[in-house]
Design a protein around this motif. Structure first.
Motif, PDB file in Angstrom:
ATOM      1  N   PRO A 125       0.819  -1.216   0.000  1.00 66.76           N
ATOM      2  CA  PRO A 125       0.000   0.000   0.000  1.00 66.76           C
ATOM      3  C   PRO A 125       0.848   1.260   0.000  1.00 66.76           C
ATOM      4  O   PRO A 125       2.051   1.226   0.268  1.00 66.76           O
ATOM      5  CB  PRO A 125      -0.817  -0.134   1.295  1.00 66.76           C
ATOM      6  CG  PRO A 125      -0.027  -1.057   2.156  1.00 66.76           C
ATOM      7  CD  PRO A 125       0.651  -2.011   1.228  1.00 66.76           C
ATOM      8  N   ALA A 126       0.207   2.393  -0.288  1.00 67.77           N
ATOM      9  CA  ALA A 126       0.926   3.662  -0.428  1.00 67.77           C
ATOM     10  C   ALA A 126       1.604   4.083   0.872  1.00 67.77           C
ATOM     11  O   ALA A 126       2.622   4.787   0.842  1.00 67.77           O
ATOM     12  CB  ALA A 126      -0.031   4.748  -0.906  1.00 67.77           C
ATOM     13  N   TRP A 127       1.063   3.674   2.025  1.00 65.70           N
ATOM     14  CA  TRP A 127       1.631   4.119   3.297  1.00 65.70           C
ATOM     15  C   TRP A 127       2.844   3.294   3.726  1.00 65.70           C
ATOM     16  O   TRP A 127       3.488   3.617   4.731  1.00 65.70           O
ATOM     17  CB  TRP A 127       0.573   4.073   4.398  1.00 65.70           C
ATOM     18  CG  TRP A 127      -0.128   2.751   4.547  1.00 65.70           C
ATOM     19  CD1 TRP A 127      -1.308   2.381   3.982  1.00 65.70           C
ATOM     20  CD2 TRP A 127       0.319   1.627   5.326  1.00 65.70           C
ATOM     21  NE1 TRP A 127      -1.631   1.101   4.351  1.00 65.70           N
ATOM     22  CE2 TRP A 127      -0.654   0.612   5.176  1.00 65.70           C
ATOM     23  CE3 TRP A 127       1.440   1.383   6.126  1.00 65.70           C
ATOM     24  CZ2 TRP A 127      -0.537  -0.633   5.800  1.00 65.70           C
ATOM     25  CZ3 TRP A 127       1.559   0.140   6.746  1.00 65.70           C
ATOM     26  CH2 TRP A 127       0.572  -0.839   6.587  1.00 65.70           C
ATOM     27  N   TYR A 128       3.167   2.249   2.970  1.00 67.21           N
ATOM     28  CA  TYR A 128       4.279   1.379   3.356  1.00 67.21           C
ATOM     29  C   TYR A 128       5.461   1.605   2.433  1.00 67.21           C
ATOM     30  O   TYR A 128       5.376   1.422   1.222  1.00 67.21           O
ATOM     31  CB  TYR A 128       3.829  -0.086   3.301  1.00 67.21           C
ATOM     32  CG  TYR A 128       4.890  -1.056   3.755  1.00 67.21           C
ATOM     33  CD1 TYR A 128       5.276  -1.109   5.093  1.00 67.21           C
ATOM     34  CD2 TYR A 128       5.509  -1.909   2.858  1.00 67.21           C
ATOM     35  CE1 TYR A 128       6.251  -1.997   5.516  1.00 67.21           C
ATOM     36  CE2 TYR A 128       6.478  -2.806   3.273  1.00 67.21           C
ATOM     37  CZ  TYR A 128       6.847  -2.847   4.607  1.00 67.21           C
ATOM     38  OH  TYR A 128       7.817  -3.718   5.025  1.00 67.21           O
ATOM     39  N   MET A 129       6.609   2.002   3.029  1.00 61.75           N
ATOM     40  CA  MET A 129       7.794   2.302   2.237  1.00 61.75           C
ATOM     41  C   MET A 129       8.643   1.069   1.968  1.00 61.75           C
ATOM     42  O   MET A 129       9.213   0.931   0.891  1.00 61.75           O
ATOM     43  CB  MET A 129       8.638   3.371   2.940  1.00 61.75           C
ATOM     44  CG  MET A 129       8.011   4.748   2.959  1.00 61.75           C
ATOM     45  SD  MET A 129       9.070   5.971   3.785  1.00 61.75           S
ATOM     46  CE  MET A 129      10.540   5.937   2.749  1.00 61.75           C
ATOM     47  N   GLY A 130       8.765   0.186   2.942  1.00 56.81           N
ATOM     48  CA  GLY A 130       9.577  -1.004   2.755  1.00 56.81           C
ATOM     49  C   GLY A 130      10.294  -1.407   4.028  1.00 56.81           C
ATOM     50  O   GLY A 130       9.994  -0.923   5.118  1.00 56.81           O
ATOM     51  N   ILE A 131      11.269  -2.299   3.871  1.00 53.65           N
ATOM     52  CA  ILE A 131      12.023  -2.847   4.997  1.00 53.65           C
ATOM     53  C   ILE A 131      13.373  -2.146   5.112  1.00 53.65           C
ATOM     54  O   ILE A 131      14.074  -1.952   4.112  1.00 53.65           O
ATOM     55  CB  ILE A 131      12.251  -4.364   4.816  1.00 53.65           C
ATOM     56  CG1 ILE A 131      10.926  -5.120   4.943  1.00 53.65           C
ATOM     57  CG2 ILE A 131      13.266  -4.890   5.806  1.00 53.65           C
ATOM     58  CD1 ILE A 131      10.413  -5.225   6.360  1.00 53.65           C
ATOM     59  N   ARG A 132      13.712  -1.761   6.325  1.00 58.77           N
ATOM     60  CA  ARG A 132      15.047  -1.240   6.596  1.00 58.77           C
ATOM     61  C   ARG A 132      15.817  -2.314   7.355  1.00 58.77           C
ATOM     62  O   ARG A 132      15.572  -2.546   8.541  1.00 58.77           O
ATOM     63  CB  ARG A 132      14.997   0.043   7.424  1.00 58.77           C
ATOM     64  CG  ARG A 132      16.377   0.647   7.680  1.00 58.77           C
ATOM     65  CD  ARG A 132      16.312   1.796   8.660  1.00 58.77           C
ATOM     66  NE  ARG A 132      17.625   2.403   8.831  1.00 58.77           N
ATOM     67  CZ  ARG A 132      18.570   1.955   9.656  1.00 58.77           C
ATOM     68  NH1 ARG A 132      18.359   0.868  10.389  1.00 58.77           N
ATOM     69  NH2 ARG A 132      19.734   2.582   9.757  1.00 58.77           N
ATOM     70  N   PRO A 133      16.748  -2.999   6.681  1.00 59.01           N
ATOM     71  CA  PRO A 133      17.479  -4.082   7.356  1.00 59.01           C
ATOM     72  C   PRO A 133      18.436  -3.538   8.408  1.00 59.01           C
ATOM     73  O   PRO A 133      18.977  -2.441   8.288  1.00 59.01           O
ATOM     74  CB  PRO A 133      18.234  -4.761   6.211  1.00 59.01           C
ATOM     75  CG  PRO A 133      18.369  -3.709   5.161  1.00 59.01           C
ATOM     76  CD  PRO A 133      17.166  -2.827   5.277  1.00 59.01           C
ATOM     77  N   SER A 134      18.615  -4.328   9.456  1.00 57.42           N
ATOM     78  CA  SER A 134      19.518  -3.953  10.535  1.00 57.42           C
ATOM     79  C   SER A 134      20.049  -5.214  11.183  1.00 57.42           C
ATOM     80  O   SER A 134      19.463  -6.296  11.063  1.00 57.42           O
ATOM     81  CB  SER A 134      18.786  -3.089  11.572  1.00 57.42           C
ATOM     82  OG  SER A 134      19.605  -2.848  12.694  1.00 57.42           O
ATOM     83  N   ARG A 135      21.162  -5.081  11.883  1.00 50.77           N
ATOM     84  CA  ARG A 135      21.723  -6.241  12.578  1.00 50.77           C
ATOM     85  C   ARG A 135      20.823  -6.697  13.711  1.00 50.77           C
ATOM     86  O   ARG A 135      20.731  -7.883  14.011  1.00 50.77           O
ATOM     87  CB  ARG A 135      23.115  -5.890  13.125  1.00 50.77           C
ATOM     88  CG  ARG A 135      24.187  -5.733  12.062  1.00 50.77           C
ATOM     89  CD  ARG A 135      25.511  -5.393  12.687  1.00 50.77           C
ATOM     90  NE  ARG A 135      25.456  -4.120  13.411  1.00 50.77           N
ATOM     91  CZ  ARG A 135      26.470  -3.607  14.103  1.00 50.77           C
ATOM     92  NH1 ARG A 135      27.614  -4.272  14.185  1.00 50.77           N
ATOM     93  NH2 ARG A 135      26.336  -2.455  14.717  1.00 50.77           N
ATOM     94  N   ASP A 136      20.146  -5.726  14.355  1.00 52.42           N
ATOM     95  CA  ASP A 136      19.302  -6.063  15.492  1.00 52.42           C
ATOM     96  C   ASP A 136      17.894  -6.478  15.065  1.00 52.42           C
ATOM     97  O   ASP A 136      17.365  -7.485  15.517  1.00 52.42           O
ATOM     98  CB  ASP A 136      19.222  -4.872  16.457  1.00 52.42           C
ATOM     99  CG  ASP A 136      20.592  -4.480  16.982  1.00 52.42           C
ATOM    100  OD1 ASP A 136      21.446  -5.371  17.140  1.00 52.42           O
ATOM    101  OD2 ASP A 136      20.794  -3.271  17.220  1.00 52.42           O
TER     102      ASP A 136
END
Length: 235
Positions: A125-136
């Motif tokens: 959907p328009a309100w979802y930008m995506g995943i920001r990967p992180s070590r934690d």
């Protein structure tokens, strides 16, 4: 998620001002209603009763055993303020498309910079930008303007995002333009809301700073519910 008053305004600044005015009006109106209900107590008229006649001593009065009615526990009303706001608390102000919001530091999971590491998800959907990967933890990044101000968000809001506000220990983060200084807020400086039928993520409004105070847990719950109800695979 979406405000029912989805009036499309040509000027982005006018749209932001109109939305903030709605937030302040909602909180102030509810506070005034609560004050009126607390002051306006109904007057109960007590009708005069004739004095009882003197009993005849020759007639013995029956023995009446006093019965004590069981005490009922008071029914808890809507919580006017969360537990962390029973005493002065620290807040962090951040901006989304010109709108100022505040998050309690006790529920702030962290602040992360947005670079080129947010992976968009096709068909989301328009309100979802995506995943920001992180070590934690991998954060699900929300287009805050689209989520909070649907119908009034500026068209280029996403291009100005520089940071992600991590909501406590959840999997969600709110994209924002800038992060300002933290400040101490007393509970009396907030117009707390008790009715959450609209904008349940809005804990109250800080009149002096002209900003909306987030209910972090409610915001995270709304996002989880939206993910479930829309059958989204955002992992």
């Amino acid at each position: 998620m979406a405000d029912k008053k989805m009036t499309q305004l040509a000027d982005p600044q006018a749209a932001i001002a109109s939305y903030l005015d709605d937030l302040l009006h909602t909180a102030t109106e509810q506070a005034n209603q609560q004050d009126t209900q607390a002051v306006a107590k109904p007057m109960v008229a007590i009708a005069s009763q004739p004095l009882p006649a003197k009993p005849d001593p020759a007639i013995a009065a029956p023995l009446v055993q006093a019965v004590t009615a069981p005490q009922r526990s008071p029914i808890a009303g809507p919580q006017a303020r969360p537990e962390w706001a029973e005493k002065p608390f620290e807040c962090l102000i951040f901006t989304v498309a010109g709108l100022q919001l505040a998050v309690p530091l006790v529920l702030l999971g962290g602040v992360h910079r947005i670079k080129d590491d947010v992976r968009p998800m096709p068909g989301s959907p328009a309100w979802y930008m995506g995943i920001r990967p992180s070590r934690d933890k991998n954060l699900r990044v929300v287009d805050s303007a689209e989520w909070i101000m649907a119908g009034r968000a500026p068209a280029n809001a996403r291009a100005n995002y520089r940071f992600v506000i991590h909501l406590n220990n959840s999997d969600w983060g709110l994209a924002c333009d800038n992060v300002a200084q933290s400040f101490t807020l007393s509970p009396q400086q907030v117009r707390w809301r008790t009715s959450r039928s609209q904008r349940p993520w809005l804990a109250g409004t800080v009149i002096e700073q002209m900003c909306a105070l987030l209910d972090v847990q409610s915001m995270a719950n709304l996002l989880v519910r939206a993910e479930r109800e829309q059958h989204l695979d955002l992992s």
